[in-house]
Enzyme design. Structure first.
Site: not given
Length: 510
Positions: A284, A358
């Protein structure tokens, strides 16, 4: 936690630090001035019916969340009156809705930090209203103090409100008592979820989270199973293992099973539990890491909801799946381009290691599907795209069944959690086609939150009703507190999940 009691005693004779009353916004015929809400009659009478004028002189308008303090009238045993804004005045034949009461009580409870006792004389007309006020008080009084001054006081140096007396219902009235008991169970577990979300990641890795779940399960008669790295490897949980591969703290899959002998429905809840998300190799950017301890908010919500269901003795079977991992970059971390074989047997090409939620959810969804529940609901801080779409206070709902998606939305709105129904456009599925594997973990950038939902749908068992809640926006409040919502972890979706369990117990869903 703040202690709660019900009372029908006269307001002037109650000993407390403060009396909380409600004030609404007036209509045009009232020149827009504040209107004293029902419940404050005794205070208004002590001001010779001029309390509204006094409040207006002090600048009160009745706007939602507004707080005005004034000395209690002569003869009252409490020294202070706290008038809290309820917002728009309801119609002539309708009362204040539960969310207005919940927010007002939350604002007042937070304002009264440091007080020992407060009397809540808000416009309660039934047991549901009493339950809403009780929830508001308990949620609004919350503070996370574990890392401040040995946990003795909140950030402003004041302990949370110690006791709240709720007026409007007899202590022995079964309906009012049940409403307050329900509010207490739900709020206490929601606040426990907030504690978990706020706990620094160096103190809450997957193993530590699993230990908290085990302790709670033992306390409340919930069956628990924890799969560690060895068991996950043996079982073929490639998604969870792949996400946790870069961390020194190994991943876990926790299964919590609450069962009722009278249950006719089985609801499965699946939570994303990334205890810290660096993004992995797809690191990130600066400024996006500081709050990533909150990436386990979905698992915290599922955990809290299962325990709340057990405490409430709901006549439904509820199974919670906590998919726990820490997503870190290292020499052993999953790389962009790697292919993982999931628990379902499908292969996934990992194009971005920051699309990790996910992956862990996919394994847990397939595990939950194996038990053939009547419905599955997963909860996750899944995509920034959902925040862009709905903002910081509303979560998105996707589902493989339109009626179930609507039912989840109605449940969320009923308990006061802003939510919005989102589609699963079939044309977006093609963007996840992979030349190497069965599916890629990324698709088109535009509509990314919907793409994530489509990915998850691939791992729901055939014929099983399923909904996905993307709580990326409301799960962690980086701004100032509002209503009963604190700064930091919010416990988003807990109340929706509990309500869904109640509806399933009543045979209204699933």
């Amino acid at each position: 936690m703040t202690a709660l009691t019900l009372s029908t005693a006269a307001v002037p004779g109650l000993r407390a630090d403060a009396i909380v009353i409600g004030v609404a916004k007036g209509t045009a015929s009232k020149a827009g001035g504040p209107v004293v809400a029902p419940g404050a009659e005794a205070v208004d009478q002590a001001y010779d019916g001029g309390l509204a004028g006094v409040l207006e002189t002090l600048g009160a308008s009745g706007a939602e969340g507004e707080v005005t303090k004034l000395p209690a009238p002569s003869g009252f045993k409490a020294p202070l009156v706290v008038a809290v804004g309820l917002g728009a005045r309801p119609g002539k034949d309708s009362g204040y809705d539960g969310e207005a009461l919940r927010r007002a009580a939350g604002v007042a409870a937070r304002t009264l930090a440091g007080s020992k006792k407060a009397v809540f004389a808000l416009p309660v007309t039934d047991a549901a209203g009493a339950g809403a006020v009780a929830e508001g008080v308990l949620l609004g009084a919350y503070s996370f103090d574990a890392y401040k001054d040995n946990g003795k006081n909140s950030g402003n140096g004041k302990a949370p409100l110690a006791e709240g007396v709720l007026l409007g219902g007899k202590p022995r009235d079964k309906a009012f008592k049940a409403a307050v008991e329900r509010a207490t169970a739900v709020a206490e577990e929601l606040n426990r979820a907030r504690d978990l979300i706020n706990t620094p990641p160096n103190d809450l890795d997957p193993e530590a989270f699993a230990a908290v779940a085990q302790a709670a399960a033992k306390e409340h008669g919930i069956k628990v199973q924890v799969l560690d790295e060895k068991a996950l490897t043996k079982g073929g949980y490639g998604g969870i293992l792949g996400v946790g591969a870069g961390s020194a703290a190994g991943p876990r899959l926790v299964k919590l099973s609450y069962t009722s002998s009278k249950a006719k429905k089985h609801l499965a809840l699946v939570g994303k539990g990334i205890t810290y998300d660096s993004g992995g190799i797809s690191l990130k950017p600066a400024g996006h890491n500081e709050t990533m301890k909150c990436d386990m908010s979905g698992a915290a919500a599922v955990f809290a909801a299962v325990v709340a269901a057990a405490r409430l003795g709901l006549e439904v079977n509820v199974t919670g799946w906590l998919a726990l991992a820490e997503n870190m970059p290292s020499g052993s971390a999953t790389r962009p381009g790697d292919v993982l074989r999931m628990y379902s047997g499908k292969t996934v090409e990992v194009l971005n290691t920051d699309a990790e939620g996910r992956l862990v959810l996919a394994d847990a969804l397939w595990a939950a599907s194996a038990e053939k529940p009547d419905a599955i609901v997963d909860v996750a801080t899944l995509t920034g795209a959902m925040v862009l779409a709905l903002g910081n206070r509303t979560f998105g709902i996707m589902a493989n069944d339109d009626a179930f998606r609507s039912a989840v939305h109605e449940a969320a709105e009923e308990v006061g959690e802003p939510a919005w129904q989102m589609p699963l456009p079939e044309h977006l599925r093609k963007g996840m086609d992979s030349a190497t594997a069965d599916i890629a973990n990324m698709g088109e950038r535009m509509g990314g939150g919907l793409v994530a939902g489509l990915f998850l749908r691939e791992f729901v068992g055939e014929g099983i009703t399923w909904a996905h809640l993307d709580i990326a926006g409301p799960a962690f409040n980086e701004g100032g507190p509002f209503g009963y919502t604190p700064k930091g972890g919010t416990g988003s979706a807990v109340r929706t999940l509990v309500r869904l369990a109640e509806l399933a117990a009543a045979g209204e869903i699933g």
